[in-house]
Design a protein around this motif. Structure first.
Motif, PDB file in Angstrom:
ATOM      1  N   PHE A 270      13.646  37.828  47.557  1.00 18.62           N
ATOM      2  CA  PHE A 270      13.982  36.789  46.602  1.00 18.62           C
ATOM      3  C   PHE A 270      15.352  37.081  46.016  1.00 18.62           C
ATOM      4  CE2 PHE A 270      11.542  40.047  44.395  1.00 18.62           C
ATOM      5  CZ  PHE A 270      12.302  40.316  43.275  1.00 18.62           C
ATOM      6  N   ALA A 271      15.897  36.095  45.335  1.00 19.88           N
ATOM      7  CA  ALA A 271      17.118  36.290  44.550  1.00 19.88           C
ATOM      8  C   ALA A 271      16.764  36.063  43.093  1.00 19.88           C
ATOM      9  CB  ALA A 271      18.210  35.332  44.992  1.00 19.88           C
ATOM     10  N   VAL A 272      17.362  36.861  42.232  1.00 19.71           N
ATOM     11  CA  VAL A 272      17.074  36.730  40.807  1.00 19.71           C
ATOM     12  C   VAL A 272      18.380  36.491  40.055  1.00 19.71           C
ATOM     13  CG1 VAL A 272      17.164  39.233  40.419  1.00 19.71           C
ATOM     14  CG2 VAL A 272      15.931  37.767  38.817  1.00 19.71           C
ATOM     15  N   ALA A 273      18.360  35.462  39.226  1.00 19.58           N
ATOM     16  CA  ALA A 273      19.485  35.137  38.355  1.00 19.58           C
ATOM     17  C   ALA A 273      19.133  35.625  36.955  1.00 19.58           C
ATOM     18  CB  ALA A 273      19.742  33.642  38.356  1.00 19.58           C
ATOM     19  N   THR A 274      20.003  36.431  36.357  1.00 27.20           N
ATOM     20  CA  THR A 274      19.733  37.031  35.050  1.00 27.20           C
ATOM     21  C   THR A 274      20.865  36.722  34.087  1.00 27.20           C
ATOM     22  OG1 THR A 274      18.639  38.874  36.186  1.00 27.20           O
ATOM     23  CG2 THR A 274      19.133  39.165  33.858  1.00 27.20           C
TER      24      THR A 274
ATOM     25  N   VAL B 280      26.774  37.743  42.811  1.00 28.64           N
ATOM     26  CA  VAL B 280      27.875  37.074  42.116  1.00 28.64           C
ATOM     27  C   VAL B 280      27.537  36.943  40.637  1.00 28.64           C
ATOM     28  CG1 VAL B 280      28.587  35.764  44.150  1.00 28.64           C
ATOM     29  CG2 VAL B 280      26.942  34.765  42.540  1.00 28.64           C
ATOM     30  N   VAL B 281      28.575  36.794  39.819  1.00 28.82           N
ATOM     31  CA  VAL B 281      28.415  36.495  38.394  1.00 28.82           C
ATOM     32  C   VAL B 281      29.131  35.178  38.118  1.00 28.82           C
ATOM     33  CG1 VAL B 281      28.867  37.234  36.029  1.00 28.82           C
ATOM     34  CG2 VAL B 281      28.270  38.932  37.767  1.00 28.82           C
ATOM     35  N   GLU B 282      28.416  34.217  37.554  1.00 32.30           N
ATOM     36  CA  GLU B 282      28.963  32.894  37.266  1.00 32.30           C
ATOM     37  C   GLU B 282      28.862  32.610  35.776  1.00 32.30           C
ATOM     38  OE1 GLU B 282      30.416  30.749  39.228  1.00 32.30           O
ATOM     39  OE2 GLU B 282      30.046  31.658  41.200  1.00 32.30           O
ATOM     40  N   ARG B 283      29.825  31.853  35.274  1.00 32.51           N
ATOM     41  CA  ARG B 283      29.828  31.458  33.861  1.00 32.51           C
ATOM     42  C   ARG B 283      29.535  29.962  33.747  1.00 32.51           C
ATOM     43  NH1 ARG B 283      34.130  33.635  29.593  1.00 32.51           N
ATOM     44  NH2 ARG B 283      32.636  35.353  29.843  1.00 32.51           N
ATOM     45  N   PHE B 284      28.663  29.613  32.814  1.00 35.21           N
ATOM     46  CA  PHE B 284      28.337  28.219  32.544  1.00 35.21           C
ATOM     47  C   PHE B 284      28.602  27.933  31.074  1.00 35.21           C
ATOM     48  CE2 PHE B 284      25.773  29.367  36.167  1.00 35.21           C
ATOM     49  CZ  PHE B 284      25.877  28.259  37.001  1.00 35.21           C
ATOM     50  N   GLY B 285      29.328  26.840  30.826  1.00 31.71           N
ATOM     51  CA  GLY B 285      29.610  26.420  29.456  1.00 31.71           C
ATOM     52  C   GLY B 285      29.695  24.915  29.389  1.00 31.71           C
TER      53      GLY B 285
ATOM     54  N   ALA C  65      32.750  15.344  32.095  1.00 34.70           N
ATOM     55  CA  ALA C  65      31.439  15.003  31.539  1.00 34.70           C
ATOM     56  C   ALA C  65      30.318  15.217  32.536  1.00 34.70           C
ATOM     57  CB  ALA C  65      31.442  13.549  31.065  1.00 34.70           C
ATOM     58  N   PHE C  66      30.661  15.306  33.824  1.00 29.50           N
ATOM     59  CA  PHE C  66      29.626  15.452  34.852  1.00 29.50           C
ATOM     60  C   PHE C  66      29.489  16.898  35.317  1.00 29.50           C
ATOM     61  CE2 PHE C  66      30.954  11.039  35.106  1.00 29.50           C
ATOM     62  CZ  PHE C  66      29.734  10.387  35.051  1.00 29.50           C
ATOM     63  N   ALA C  67      30.257  17.810  34.734  1.00 29.84           N
ATOM     64  CA  ALA C  67      30.171  19.209  35.135  1.00 29.84           C
ATOM     65  C   ALA C  67      28.842  19.802  34.680  1.00 29.84           C
ATOM     66  CB  ALA C  67      31.341  20.004  34.531  1.00 29.84           C
ATOM     67  N   VAL C  68      28.340  20.750  35.485  1.00 26.00           N
ATOM     68  CA  VAL C  68      27.123  21.456  35.091  1.00 26.00           C
ATOM     69  C   VAL C  68      27.450  22.396  33.955  1.00 26.00           C
ATOM     70  CG1 VAL C  68      25.366  23.071  35.846  1.00 26.00           C
ATOM     71  CG2 VAL C  68      26.173  21.290  37.409  1.00 26.00           C
ATOM     72  N   GLY C  69      26.736  22.302  32.860  1.00 29.41           N
ATOM     73  CA  GLY C  69      27.013  23.177  31.728  1.00 29.41           C
ATOM     74  C   GLY C  69      25.946  23.085  30.671  1.00 29.41           C
ATOM     75  N   LEU C  70      26.195  23.737  29.544  1.00 30.77           N
ATOM     76  CA  LEU C  70      25.236  23.782  28.449  1.00 30.77           C
ATOM     77  C   LEU C  70      25.571  22.701  27.440  1.00 30.77           C
ATOM     78  CD1 LEU C  70      25.086  27.634  27.834  1.00 30.77           C
ATOM     79  CD2 LEU C  70      23.615  26.253  29.284  1.00 30.77           C
ATOM     80  N   THR C  71      24.672  21.774  27.250  1.00 25.43           N
ATOM     81  CA  THR C  71      24.915  20.702  26.296  1.00 25.43           C
ATOM     82  C   THR C  71      24.917  21.214  24.862  1.00 25.43           C
ATOM     83  OG1 THR C  71      22.544  20.212  26.279  1.00 25.43           O
ATOM     84  CG2 THR C  71      23.922  18.957  27.807  1.00 25.43           C
ATOM     85  N   CYS C  72      24.372  22.412  24.631  1.00 27.44           N
ATOM     86  CA  CYS C  72      24.342  22.961  23.274  1.00 27.44           C
ATOM     87  C   CYS C  72      25.699  23.512  22.854  1.00 27.44           C
ATOM     88  CB  CYS C  72      23.291  24.065  23.178  1.00 27.44           C
ATOM     89  SG  CYS C  72      23.552  25.431  24.325  1.00 27.44           S
ATOM     90  N   GLY C  73      26.654  23.600  23.782  1.00 22.94           N
ATOM     91  CA  GLY C  73      27.987  24.064  23.443  1.00 22.94           C
ATOM     92  C   GLY C  73      28.215  25.545  23.620  1.00 22.94           C
ATOM     93  N   GLY C  74      27.198  26.285  24.015  1.00 23.88           N
ATOM     94  CA  GLY C  74      27.354  27.715  24.207  1.00 23.88           C
ATOM     95  C   GLY C  74      27.872  28.067  25.594  1.00 23.88           C
ATOM     96  N   VAL C  75      27.974  29.356  25.849  1.00 26.43           N
ATOM     97  CA  VAL C  75      28.424  29.874  27.144  1.00 26.43           C
ATOM     98  C   VAL C  75      27.467  30.982  27.569  1.00 26.43           C
ATOM     99  CG1 VAL C  75      30.265  31.074  28.378  1.00 26.43           C
ATOM    100  CG2 VAL C  75      30.843  29.324  26.680  1.00 26.43           C
ATOM    101  N   ILE C  76      27.055  30.956  28.832  1.00 20.04           N
ATOM    102  CA  ILE C  76      26.241  32.053  29.348  1.00 20.04           C
ATOM    103  C   ILE C  76      26.837  32.556  30.652  1.00 20.04           C
ATOM    104  CG2 ILE C  76      24.073  31.372  28.281  1.00 20.04           C
ATOM    105  CD1 ILE C  76      23.222  30.071  30.865  1.00 20.04           C
ATOM    106  N   ASP C  77      26.801  33.868  30.833  1.00 18.23           N
ATOM    107  CA  ASP C  77      27.172  34.499  32.092  1.00 18.23           C
ATOM    108  C   ASP C  77      25.894  34.893  32.815  1.00 18.23           C
ATOM    109  OD1 ASP C  77      29.942  34.356  31.661  1.00 18.23           O
ATOM    110  OD2 ASP C  77      29.867  36.149  30.402  1.00 18.23           O
ATOM    111  N   ILE C  78      25.805  34.560  34.089  1.00 20.49           N
ATOM    112  CA  ILE C  78      24.593  34.783  34.872  1.00 20.49           C
ATOM    113  C   ILE C  78      24.937  35.549  36.134  1.00 20.49           C
ATOM    114  CG2 ILE C  78      22.758  33.658  36.191  1.00 20.49           C
ATOM    115  CD1 ILE C  78      22.832  31.393  34.191  1.00 20.49           C
ATOM    116  N   MET C  79      24.235  36.664  36.338  1.00 21.00           N
ATOM    117  CA  MET C  79      24.377  37.412  37.588  1.00 21.00           C
ATOM    118  C   MET C  79      23.269  36.986  38.538  1.00 21.00           C
ATOM    119  SD  MET C  79      24.549  41.529  38.350  1.00 21.00           S
ATOM    120  CE  MET C  79      22.818  41.862  38.050  1.00 21.00           C
TER     121      MET C  79
ATOM    122  N   VAL D  10      26.565  44.839  35.887  1.00 24.46           N
ATOM    123  CA  VAL D  10      26.763  43.386  35.919  1.00 24.46           C
ATOM    124  C   VAL D  10      28.237  42.992  35.920  1.00 24.46           C
ATOM    125  CG1 VAL D  10      24.543  42.973  34.809  1.00 24.46           C
ATOM    126  CG2 VAL D  10      26.596  43.175  33.383  1.00 24.46           C
ATOM    127  N   ARG D  11      29.123  43.967  35.718  1.00 23.14           N
ATOM    128  CA  ARG D  11      30.557  43.721  35.845  1.00 23.14           C
ATOM    129  C   ARG D  11      31.216  45.014  36.265  1.00 23.14           C
ATOM    130  NH1 ARG D  11      35.179  44.521  33.109  1.00 23.14           N
ATOM    131  NH2 ARG D  11      34.069  45.534  31.393  1.00 23.14           N
TER     132      ARG D  11
END
Length: 407
Positions: A18-22, A73-78, A84-98, A131-132
């Protein structure tokens, strides 16, 4: 990752890859904290969550890609105002996911299997992952136990592993999950690499004294919140497994005697629902002198005033009395056992997480509090201890009507 240990343990026993995103880092109003995880197996089955829904679809695709190419990989979502169509957090925060592939027989897979086995078995453990840092180290894993034993290695210099063991042991002692910045040679300075340390302790205890109808509802709420729940009452006709099938333990004993003989710690929650001075005065005399997280007692304001007087007579100090939450719970206007259990559970969560107990509407503060960790007892103040007292929260007690007619 350890928050989904039971499910991952079954996958590993079945030999599934499996792959795990954390979640490995957050800023702003992030919906989930470090350690939250989503796992996807080769058949496409998914468990867990990293964002409460905001970016799950994109992270799911990253997991499938990691399984295909074996790359971590490590990806950032914000949140992006520009797209307006980008994948991100509608709450306005930022998360880094490995996102890392896990193969059952690989070195990292064996360490992760041992970690999820410990976590699923309610044994204390800390899982350390890079993780980095350099690509050759990214995703490497180390399992640390309270006795100092460990499994795995991070693959850098020996000093790196020694420092990682020490840092993980310190976080495990506190039950905290977080990141640690080190240089590649293990010195405690930022810039080289970042470790995520996920700590897992056995479930905290919730001990409910008083085998009444309200206790049955509180047992269900406690189990839902992840507590190991014990019901204790001196009356064998009421303290039965048939009446409390969802409790982890049902104990027939005098409450104060049981409390003095059982194990408690800084995460233990004590709820006194006995409504009888023969039980609750000696019980609270013992409870308020223990370094536990929360002590609450049910009763009307008249019952509380009488109880307070009796506790003073047996010698409790002002500081000890200030730790007592009575009448127990937040003011929700609760009437039924289920509503009252919700009121009590809400106050327990607020005490544990440093919340105010006030409505979020109009508060102006962050929805996801900065202190997402267990609160250890601090200097007592009226209505609470630890973060609640330092925040100046005076404690919001349930209305008399919650216990009307049960003085």
């Amino acid at each position: 990752m350890l928050d989904i240990a039971e499910e991952l343990g079954r996958w590993l026993e079945e030999g599934r890859d499996f792959a795990v995103a954390t979640v490995v880092g957050t800023s702003g109003s992030a919906p989930r904290g470090p350690g939250a995880a989503l796992a996807v197996d080769r058949a496409g089955a998914a468990i867990g969550s990293v964002s409460g829904g905001c970016v799950e679809g994109a992270v799911y695709d990253l997991c499938r890609q990691a399984l295909a190419d074996g790359t971590t990989v490590v990806e950032r979502f914000g949140y992006s105002d520009e797209d307006a169509f980008a994948v991100g957090l509608t709450c306005g925060g930022v998360i880094d996911i490995m996102v890392a592939p896990v193969r059952a027989g690989s070195p990292a897979g064996r360490v992760i299997a041992a970690a999820v086995s410990d976590a699923a078995g309610a044994r204390a453990a800390a899982l350390v992952r890079v993780v980095r840092g350099p690509a050759r180290l990214l995703g490497r894993a180390l399992l640390v136990r309270p006795d100092g034993s460990y499994e795995g290695f991070l693959g850098g210099q020996a000093e790196l592993d020694r420092t990682a063991l020490a840092e993980a042991g310190a976080l495990l002692d506190l039950g905290h999950t977080g990141t640690v910045d080190l240089s590649e040679d293990g010195s405690r300075c930022p810039g080289g690499l970042t470790l995520l340390v996920e700590s897992r302790l056995p479930p905290p205890r919730l001990i409910v004294f008083g085998a009444i109808d309200f206790a049955a509802a509180l047992v269900r709420a406690g189990r839902f919140l992840g507590f190991h729940v014990t019901v204790c009452d001196a009356r064998p006709v009421f303290a039965t497994r048939a009446r409390f099938p969802e409790a982890d333990e049902v104990v027939v004993d005098w409450p104060h005697r049981y409390l003095r003989s059982t194990a408690t710690d800084g995460r233990t929650v004590l709820c006194v629902l006995t409504h009888d001075t023969r039980f609750d005065v000696p019980l609270l005399e013992a409870a308020l002198r223990l370094p536990v997280a929360y002590v609450g007692a049910m009763g009307s304001r008249r019952t509380h005033a009488d109880r307070d007087r009796r506790l003073r007579e047996v010698g409790l100090s002002e500081g000890e009395l200030a730790r007592l939450r009575s009448p127990i719970g937040l003011d929700l206007g609760a009437r039924t056992p289920e509503e009252t259990a919700l009121s009590i559970a809400a106050e327990i969560v607020a005490a544990r997480r440093g919340g105010t107990g006030l409505p979020l509407t109009g508060s102006g503060g962050p929805i996801h509090g900065a202190s997402l960790r267990p609160v250890t007892p601090g200097p007592p103040g009226r209505g609470g201890s630890g973060l609640l007292a330092r925040a100046g929260w005076a404690g919001v007690a349930a209305e008399d009507r919650v216990d009307a007619g049960r003085e």
